[in-house]
Design a protein around this motif. Structure first.
Motif, PDB file in Angstrom:
ATOM      1  N   VAL A 124       9.549 -20.026  13.886  1.00  0.00           N
ATOM      2  CA  VAL A 124      10.959 -19.808  13.570  1.00  0.00           C
ATOM      3  C   VAL A 124      11.251 -20.232  12.133  1.00  0.00           C
ATOM      4  N   ALA A 125      10.648 -21.333  11.708  1.00  0.00           N
ATOM      5  CA  ALA A 125      10.850 -21.799  10.330  1.00  0.00           C
ATOM      6  C   ALA A 125      10.413 -20.741   9.326  1.00  0.00           C
ATOM      7  N   ILE A 126       9.284 -20.082   9.589  1.00  0.00           N
ATOM      8  CA  ILE A 126       8.821 -19.007   8.705  1.00  0.00           C
ATOM      9  C   ILE A 126       9.865 -17.889   8.657  1.00  0.00           C
ATOM     10  N   ALA A 127      10.410 -17.523   9.810  1.00  0.00           N
ATOM     11  CA  ALA A 127      11.416 -16.456   9.863  1.00  0.00           C
ATOM     12  C   ALA A 127      12.680 -16.845   9.104  1.00  0.00           C
ATOM     13  N   VAL A 128      13.145 -18.063   9.301  1.00  0.00           N
ATOM     14  CA  VAL A 128      14.370 -18.515   8.648  1.00  0.00           C
ATOM     15  C   VAL A 128      14.189 -18.566   7.129  1.00  0.00           C
ATOM     16  N   ILE A 129      13.026 -19.011   6.691  1.00  0.00           N
ATOM     17  CA  ILE A 129      12.729 -19.045   5.250  1.00  0.00           C
ATOM     18  C   ILE A 129      12.789 -17.636   4.660  1.00  0.00           C
ATOM     19  N   LEU A 130      12.163 -16.679   5.335  1.00  0.00           N
ATOM     20  CA  LEU A 130      12.165 -15.301   4.827  1.00  0.00           C
ATOM     21  C   LEU A 130      13.558 -14.697   4.886  1.00  0.00           C
ATOM     22  N   GLU A 131      14.332 -15.060   5.894  1.00  0.00           N
ATOM     23  CA  GLU A 131      15.694 -14.544   5.996  1.00  0.00           C
ATOM     24  C   GLU A 131      16.601 -15.144   4.917  1.00  0.00           C
ATOM     25  N   ARG A 132      16.266 -16.312   4.426  1.00  0.00           N
ATOM     26  CA  ARG A 132      16.983 -16.890   3.288  1.00  0.00           C
ATOM     27  C   ARG A 132      16.520 -16.221   1.992  1.00  0.00           C
ATOM     28  N   LEU A 133      15.236 -15.940   1.916  1.00  0.00           N
ATOM     29  CA  LEU A 133      14.658 -15.383   0.698  1.00  0.00           C
ATOM     30  C   LEU A 133      15.076 -13.933   0.454  1.00  0.00           C
ATOM     31  N   ALA A 134      15.086 -13.124   1.520  1.00  0.00           N
ATOM     32  CA  ALA A 134      15.297 -11.681   1.368  1.00  0.00           C
ATOM     33  C   ALA A 134      16.608 -11.309   0.669  1.00  0.00           C
ATOM     34  N   ALA A 189       0.824  -1.211   0.000  1.00  0.00           N
ATOM     35  CA  ALA A 189       0.000   0.000   0.000  1.00  0.00           C
ATOM     36  C   ALA A 189       0.857   1.259   0.000  1.00  0.00           C
ATOM     37  N   ALA A 190       2.045   1.162   0.606  1.00  0.00           N
ATOM     38  CA  ALA A 190       2.946   2.321   0.667  1.00  0.00           C
ATOM     39  C   ALA A 190       3.737   2.506  -0.622  1.00  0.00           C
ATOM     40  N   GLY A 191       3.634   1.546  -1.540  1.00  0.00           N
ATOM     41  CA  GLY A 191       4.315   1.657  -2.820  1.00  0.00           C
ATOM     42  C   GLY A 191       5.762   1.216  -2.811  1.00  0.00           C
ATOM     43  N   ASP A 192       6.151   0.410  -1.835  1.00  0.00           N
ATOM     44  CA  ASP A 192       7.530  -0.077  -1.759  1.00  0.00           C
ATOM     45  C   ASP A 192       7.844  -1.014  -2.923  1.00  0.00           C
ATOM     46  N   THR A 193       9.125  -1.156  -3.215  1.00  0.00           N
ATOM     47  CA  THR A 193       9.552  -2.119  -4.235  1.00  0.00           C
ATOM     48  C   THR A 193       9.467  -3.531  -3.657  1.00  0.00           C
ATOM     49  N   SER A 194       9.505  -4.518  -4.543  1.00  0.00           N
ATOM     50  CA  SER A 194       9.422  -5.901  -4.060  1.00  0.00           C
ATOM     51  C   SER A 194      10.625  -6.250  -3.185  1.00  0.00           C
ATOM     52  N   ASP A 195      11.804  -5.692  -3.507  1.00  0.00           N
ATOM     53  CA  ASP A 195      12.989  -5.940  -2.680  1.00  0.00           C
ATOM     54  C   ASP A 195      12.763  -5.428  -1.262  1.00  0.00           C
ATOM     55  N   GLU A 196      12.225  -4.228  -1.156  1.00  0.00           N
ATOM     56  CA  GLU A 196      11.958  -3.631   0.155  1.00  0.00           C
ATOM     57  C   GLU A 196      10.888  -4.424   0.909  1.00  0.00           C
ATOM     58  N   ILE A 197       9.895  -4.894   0.185  1.00  0.00           N
ATOM     59  CA  ILE A 197       8.796  -5.636   0.809  1.00  0.00           C
ATOM     60  C   ILE A 197       9.295  -6.950   1.394  1.00  0.00           C
ATOM     61  N   VAL A 198      10.100  -7.684   0.647  1.00  0.00           N
ATOM     62  CA  VAL A 198      10.604  -8.974   1.128  1.00  0.00           C
ATOM     63  C   VAL A 198      11.518  -8.771   2.340  1.00  0.00           C
ATOM     64  N   THR A 199      12.349  -7.740   2.310  1.00  0.00           N
ATOM     65  CA  THR A 199      13.221  -7.450   3.446  1.00  0.00           C
ATOM     66  C   THR A 199      12.413  -7.112   4.693  1.00  0.00           C
ATOM     67  N   ALA A 200      11.382  -6.297   4.528  1.00  0.00           N
ATOM     68  CA  ALA A 200      10.517  -5.926   5.653  1.00  0.00           C
ATOM     69  C   ALA A 200       9.760  -7.143   6.178  1.00  0.00           C
ATOM     70  N   ALA A 201       9.336  -8.010   5.270  1.00  0.00           N
ATOM     71  CA  ALA A 201       8.615  -9.221   5.668  1.00  0.00           C
ATOM     72  C   ALA A 201       9.505 -10.133   6.508  1.00  0.00           C
ATOM     73  N   ALA A 202      10.764 -10.251   6.115  1.00  0.00           N
ATOM     74  CA  ALA A 202      11.713 -11.075   6.869  1.00  0.00           C
ATOM     75  C   ALA A 202      11.906 -10.530   8.277  1.00  0.00           C
ATOM     76  N   SER A 203      12.040  -9.219   8.384  1.00  0.00           N
ATOM     77  CA  SER A 203      12.221  -8.588   9.687  1.00  0.00           C
ATOM     78  C   SER A 203      11.003  -8.806  10.579  1.00  0.00           C
ATOM     79  N   ALA A 204       9.818  -8.656   9.994  1.00  0.00           N
ATOM     80  CA  ALA A 204       8.575  -8.837  10.752  1.00  0.00           C
ATOM     81  C   ALA A 204       8.430 -10.278  11.219  1.00  0.00           C
ATOM     82  N   ALA A 205       8.771 -11.221  10.343  1.00  0.00           N
ATOM     83  CA  ALA A 205       8.661 -12.637  10.696  1.00  0.00           C
ATOM     84  C   ALA A 205       9.616 -12.988  11.832  1.00  0.00           C
ATOM     85  N   ARG A 206      10.844 -12.464  11.786  1.00  0.00           N
ATOM     86  CA  ARG A 206      11.812 -12.742  12.851  1.00  0.00           C
ATOM     87  C   ARG A 206      11.363 -12.173  14.181  1.00  0.00           C
TER      88      ARG A 206
END
Length: 216
Positions: free
Chosen positions: A196-206, A147-164
């Motif tokens: 934790v598995a969700i967080a680790v997956i996102l931290e690998r993906l980001a 909704a804020a118009g972030d790029t996909s790179d920014e979105i995935v990084t933010a998602a990883a942080s939130a999951a952790r």
């Protein structure tokens, strides 16, 4: 609005599978604290099959591809993890049926459908100390960043942080579902392995996301 191609979907699924295999011992050790310790083993065995059969999955459309992954997971992952993770993929597949591309909004709908499936299959709610407690904040973050118009790179990084952050916060929760729930207050003090598995997956993906293969 960011549009995700079929190759992006493949990249995400492949990352999930490889992360599950690579972290078999870590996830198992987490589960052994108050659970039966089979989470890492079960997840790895199921996703090993996904990797082994990778080239043979039907890629008629994104939904069909995810449906085949869901069927493999459900049939190969033991314990409660198979039905839970399989249902998540199957619900996401239903949203993506017939689609070759997905918008960011589509991805949010798929994630929320996956969460609804997990809730129904596992009779779980937020706060029960399950993977939902990482998935929900992660999804909320993705939706807000889109909704804020972030790029996909920014979105995935933010998602990883939130999951952790959310996964770490499950340490303070008492388990109310799964084998860990049998230990009552003893389950407080260690994080939920699924979260934790969700967080680790996102931290690998980001960090890998910016250099992922781009579909021409």
């Amino acid at each position: 609005m960011t549009t995700q191609s079929f190759s992006d979907t493949e990249f995400v699924v492949r990352t999930i599978a490889q992360t599950a295999v690579d972290n078999e011992k870590y996830f198992g050790d987490l589960d052994s604290v108050v659970g039966d310790g089979d989470f890492g083993f079960s997840l790895a065995r199921g996703f090993e099959i996904v990797i082994a059969d990778w080239d043979g999955y039907d890629r008629s459309d994104i939904g069909t591809f995810l449906q085949k992954i869901a069927m493999a997971i459900t049939s190969r992952i033991g314990g409660t993890s198979g039905p839970i993770w399989g249902t998540a993929f199957l619900r996401a597949a239903t949203v993506a049926k017939g689609r070759d591309e997905l918008t960011g909004d589509d991805v949010v709908v798929m994630l929320r459908a996956a969460m609804d499936g997990i809730k129904a299959r596992g009779s779980a709610e937020l706060g029960d100390k399950t993977l939902l407690d990482a998935l929900a904040p992660m999804t909320d973050t993705i939706e807000a960043r889109i909704a804020a118009g972030d790029t996909s790179d920014e979105i995935v990084t933010a998602a990883a942080s939130a999951a952790r952050t959310a996964a770490d916060a499950t340490t303070e929760l008492q388990a109310r579902r799964g084998r860990a729930s049998y230990t009552g207050e003893r389950s407080i003090g260690s994080p939920d392995p699924g979260a934790v598995a969700i967080a680790v997956i996102l931290e690998r993906l980001a960090p890998a996301w910016p250099s992922r293969p781009i579909q021409s």
